[in-house]
Scaffold this active site. Structure first.
Site, PDB file in Angstrom:
ATOM      1  N   CYS A   1      43.225  95.850  79.082  1.00 20.77           N
ATOM      2  CA  CYS A   1      42.448  95.167  80.090  1.00 20.77           C
ATOM      3  C   CYS A   1      42.604  95.872  81.350  1.00 20.77           C
ATOM      4  CB  CYS A   1      43.263  93.692  80.453  1.00 20.77           C
ATOM      5  SG  CYS A   1      43.202  92.526  79.020  1.00 20.77           S
TER       6      CYS A   1
ATOM      7  N   CYS B   1      47.022  92.864  79.200  1.00 22.70           N
ATOM      8  CA  CYS B   1      47.541  93.928  78.364  1.00 22.70           C
ATOM      9  C   CYS B   1      47.002  95.485  79.066  1.00 22.70           C
ATOM     10  CB  CYS B   1      47.183  93.942  76.932  1.00 22.70           C
ATOM     11  SG  CYS B   1      45.678  94.095  76.627  1.00 22.70           S
TER      12      CYS B   1
ATOM     13  N   ASP C   1      48.137  65.703  81.647  1.00 21.16           N
ATOM     14  CA  ASP C   1      47.124  66.908  82.221  1.00 21.16           C
ATOM     15  C   ASP C   1      45.885  66.622  83.219  1.00 21.16           C
ATOM     16  OD1 ASP C   1      45.384  65.426  80.448  1.00 21.16           O
ATOM     17  OD2 ASP C   1      44.103  67.049  79.983  1.00 21.16           O
TER      18      ASP C   1
ATOM     19  N   ASP D   1      50.927  61.522  77.929  1.00 18.46           N
ATOM     20  CA  ASP D   1      49.426  61.119  78.141  1.00 18.46           C
ATOM     21  C   ASP D   1      48.672  61.461  76.931  1.00 18.46           C
ATOM     22  OD1 ASP D   1      46.763  60.614  79.403  1.00 18.46           O
ATOM     23  OD2 ASP D   1      46.507  62.787  79.470  1.00 18.46           O
TER      24      ASP D   1
ATOM     25  N   ASP E   1      46.588  61.528  85.744  1.00 17.24           N
ATOM     26  CA  ASP E   1      48.056  61.643  85.340  1.00 17.24           C
ATOM     27  C   ASP E   1      48.797  62.345  86.523  1.00 17.24           C
ATOM     28  OD1 ASP E   1      47.748  60.813  82.754  1.00 17.24           O
ATOM     29  OD2 ASP E   1      46.902  62.776  82.273  1.00 17.24           O
TER      30      ASP E   1
END
Lengths: 47, 756
Positions: free
Chosen positions: B56, B53, B650, B472, B654
């Site tokens: 930042c 943003c 993830d 998963d 996988d």
């Protein structure tokens, strides 16, 4: 119809001016960070 | 052994963030990335993660400008890149990285000369072509409107003058702006293939040359306006498509940049240096700090710790390891620094095996033919035969009709060619070229705002064909990290958490999260693989394994992961942890079932844990103890049985299955390899964006089909008109812009659509 001799180059010149302005903005990186530009308006200048 | 005092913890006032690893890692030599710019400054480009943003931007740029000698600090929020320029010698470049770390942002240097520039250039080039085509189209329109409106009144001389001015703009502009099409058509023809750009290039060249011929002969059928407008619309489609692919490519490239330096090698002389995983040789001694991932397979040479295999196998429980134990690449070292002796090079490690499975899986997916390409395959032969037939018909038709006794005037070669070109122009693929990219850009833009990154346009298309969803467990259906199962009294929790605050162990982090902000206990000391000991109000407090913290306590056999806590002589307290389901997991599964998808759960974890998760989420079809290869095999079987599975996972285990599935998604917490293999990456803790993605993909598919049908209908009306010779430049211009606009507006409808 003599006026066309003035109008046509004038119109094309204005168009070229716009094209040139776009190229300038592209070169100076104004399209590099569109998200950042949207957020930067919210930052207050400190001085 | 780590001794952390409250003072040292001050950098992290909330006590919520894990303590920084106490291991001194060798620094990446930033000096190698420093460049010199024209103004005489040293410059450095860094990838910054976490900036979101205006705050930042301000924090980062302000913090860096305060450093000595810094002349410029500019953060690009779209690409997450930071460019810093400073006076040479004013400070070492490391100060920049340190400042960013202090501000709370992770950063990594990368070589600005690398691939990154090239693709950026491509986008800029397309914008330049687009601008030239747009300029030409608008200015020629200025000369075309008087020609159309002056029909019958305008003298031939004036009309030809206006045509000449148009030609002067159109010829260079069209030849310049059509370059991407020419190049692509040339490459396709060289490879003896035909793509959409072949008819486009042909139309551009034919239209330009007949229009020039027409102008030379002072005729009225000059299509300079049409051709520049056609290029303008086509380039819009091309640019949208480029932006879509660029976004996905940038994400992949950033991952590569961050992975460049991944391991710490200890040399003969005990000196540590940072090396790329690729350069690790068998027998190298590697330092794996707490929180780091093992880059290659190896044997522990020194150290006691616990490792997290969740990414490799789906197991939720950390495994205790000590000198002599084997660690596989991809495992995360949790508690204590260890020294590893490499037993395999990176390309022979367990991870590389998975990478090969991923590649094999992706080959299957490459066979998918995109919707637009399928349309083009139909369109090209039809339109070209129609144009050829028009030419032959007008060339020899009148002769034939006269032979049959009808009175019909010859139009000659020029007339026949003109009508054939008219067919090519009016059936221009601009609606077709815009039909799919416009829809996909709007759809992915909408999903992006909801936290779903769609990697490619055809991923969106494949998503619409899904009929089975395979989850998963660890880290996908569940949060992938332990969570306190039952509430404990607040003061006990706070006391235990004060010990846990100094530890990086996942159970400690879960305890801290449950307790909230607070200060760590004084004199806390961590015993790796055992627990933490500290003093609270003069009493000895211990938190950790049963054997360490509460040796006298009765064992409770319920399969849960546990921590024990004792304070002085008080009775020991047991904290039980579960890997909790994501908050909306059950709702998402129920909704998927309601929509008619078959839902499966497939995990490498223990059957008891998988069954519990399946029951809680409402999934009847589950399998446990599945190896990565078996997962991939299962997806192949599903596909062989005619099903179109969507795999959501993830872990490294996988990744291959993600690549083998018809479409795939990964949460934003997934390991890089999985994010790279997946079509969609979902940010945030919720699973519901999957539903949104499926809905938007369906809607986008419908819009794209509508657009293609509209283009077909439009061509069915326009092409015969052109073939019969009724087309004028005015009608061509109106039809072309009208159809492109309708297609784009229809795509924008996706944006307005309310969520379902």
């Amino acid at each position: 119809m003599d006026i066309m001799v003035m109008l046509i180059p004038g119109a094309v010149l204005l168009g070229l001016l716009g094209l040139g302005a776009f190229f300038w903005s592209l070169r100076s990186g104004q399209y590099e960070d569109l998200d950042g530009a949207a957020h930067r308006v919210l930052i207050d200048d400190e001085d | 052994m780590a001794t952390v005092t409250a003072q040292q913890e001050a950098g992290c006032p909330s006590g919520l963030a894990p303590p920084p690893s106490e291991d001194e890692r060798p620094r990446v030599d930033l000096a190698a990335f420093v460049r010199h710019d024209k103004a005489g400054h040293d410059t450095l480009e860094l990838m910054v993660t976490g900036a979101k943003c205006a705050g930042c931007i301000r924090k980062i740029e302000g913090g860096l400008l305060a450093l000595p000698g810094v002349a410029e600090a500019r953060l690009n929020l779209s690409t997450q890149r930071l460019r810093v320029a400073w006076t040479p010698g004013a400070m070492p470049p490391e100060r920049i990285a340190d400042t960013l770390t202090r501000l709370g942002y992770a950063s990594a240097a990368f070589d600005p000369e690398a691939a990154q520039r090239k693709t950026d250039e491509e986008g800029r080039k397309l914008l330049r072509y687009l601008a030239v085509a747009g300029f030409a189209a608008m200015n020629i329109m200025m000369f075309s409107v008087p020609v159309w409106s002056g029909e019958g009144e305008m003298g031939e001389g004036t009309r030809t003058l206006l045509h000449w001015v148009s030609a002067l703009i159109a010829i260079p502009a069209a030849l310049y702006a059509a370059q991407p099409f020419f190049r692509s058509a040339y490459n396709a023809l060289k490879a003896r293939r035909a793509n959409m750009d072949v008819p486009i290039s042909l139309a551009v060249i034919l239209t330009l040359s007949t229009s020039i011929a027409e102008t030379l002969q002072q005729g009225e059928h000059a299509y300079f306006d049409g051709i520049t407008m056609l290029l303008f619309f086509l380039l819009i489609g091309r640019y949208l498509d480029h932006r879509l692919r660029e976004r996905a490519r940038t994400a992949a490239r950033d991952l590569l940049a961050l992975q460049a330096v991944t391991a710490t090698r200890i040399g003969e002389d005990g000196h540590a240096d940072a090396v790329s995983a690729r350069d690790i040789e068998i027998g190298d001694r590697l330092l794996i700090a707490a929180g780091d991932r093992a880059p290659v397979d190896g044997v522990i040479e020194d150290g006691v710790s616990e490792i997290d295999n969740a990414m490799l196998t789906g197991e939720t429980l950390p495994v205790a390891v000590r000198t002599g134990d084997v660690i596989r690449a991809g495992a995360i070292n949790l508690t204590q620094r260890i020294t590893l002796r490499a037993t395999a090079r990176a390309e022979n490690s367990a991870v590389a095996e998975l990478a090969r499975l991923i590649e094999a899986g992706e080959q299957g997916r490459a066979k998918y033919v995109r919707l637009a390409d399928r349309a083009a395959a139909l369109y090209v032969p039809v339109v070209h035969s129609l144009a050829a037939l028009t030419f032959i018909g007008w060339m020899f038709g009148p002769m034939l009709l006269r032979a049959l006794g009808y009175d019909f005037a010859d139009v000659g070669f020029r007339g026949a060619l003109q009508n054939a070109v008219a067919v090519l122009i009016i059936t221009c693929p601009c609606a077709l070229g815009l039909a799919v990219p416009a829809v996909q850009v709007v759809a992915t833009g909408r999903l992006f705002k909801r936290g779903v990154l769609v990697k490619s346009g055809d991923a969106l298309e494949r998503l619409t064909e899904i009929d089975t969803v395979v989850f998963d467990k660890t880290g996908t259906l569940t949060l992938g990290k332990p969570k306190l199962a039952a509430p404990v009294s607040a003061d006990v929790l706070l006391a235990a958490a004060s010990l846990a605050r100094i530890s990086r162990h996942p159970l400690s982090r879960a305890l801290v999260e449950a307790a909230g902000p607070g200060a760590p206990a004084a004199n806390a000391k961590e015993y790796p693989g055992q627990g933490v000991e500290a003093e609270i109000n003069g009493l000895t407090a211990r938190l950790g394994r049963r054997a360490f913290a509460a040796p006298g306590a009765v064992e409770i056999e319920d399969g849960a992961v546990e921590l024990w806590f004792t304070l002085g002589e008080k009775a020991p307290v047991r904290f039980a942890f579960i890997d909790a389901l994501r908050a909306d997991a059950a709702d998402v599964v129920a909704e998927l079932k309601r929509r008619g998808y078959r839902v499966e759960l497939i995990s490498g974890d223990r059957p008891a844990a998988v069954e519990a998760a399946a029951r809680a989420a409402g999934i009847e079809n589950w399998r446990a103890h599945v190896s990565p290869a078996e997962k991939t095999e299962h997806l192949r079987e599903l596909r062989a049985a005619g099903r179109k599975p969507l795999m959501i996972g993830d872990g490294l285990n996988d990744a291959a299955a993600l690549a083998a599935a018809h479409a795939s998604a990964s949460p934003g917490t997934a390991i890089e390899a999985s994010q790279a293999a997946a079509d969609l990456v979902i940010q945030g803790a919720a699973l519901s964006p999957i539903l949104e993605a499926l809905t938007v993909a369906k809607a986008a598919h419908n819009r794209a089909l509508e657009n293609l049908r509209f283009s077909a209908a439009y061509n069915l009306v326009a092409a015969p008109l052109a073939a019969l010779g009724f087309l004028t430049p005015l009608i061509a211009a109106l039809a072309m812009s009208g159809s492109s606009m309708i297609v784009t507006l229809n795509a924008l409808r996706l944006q307005a659509q309310t969520r379902s």
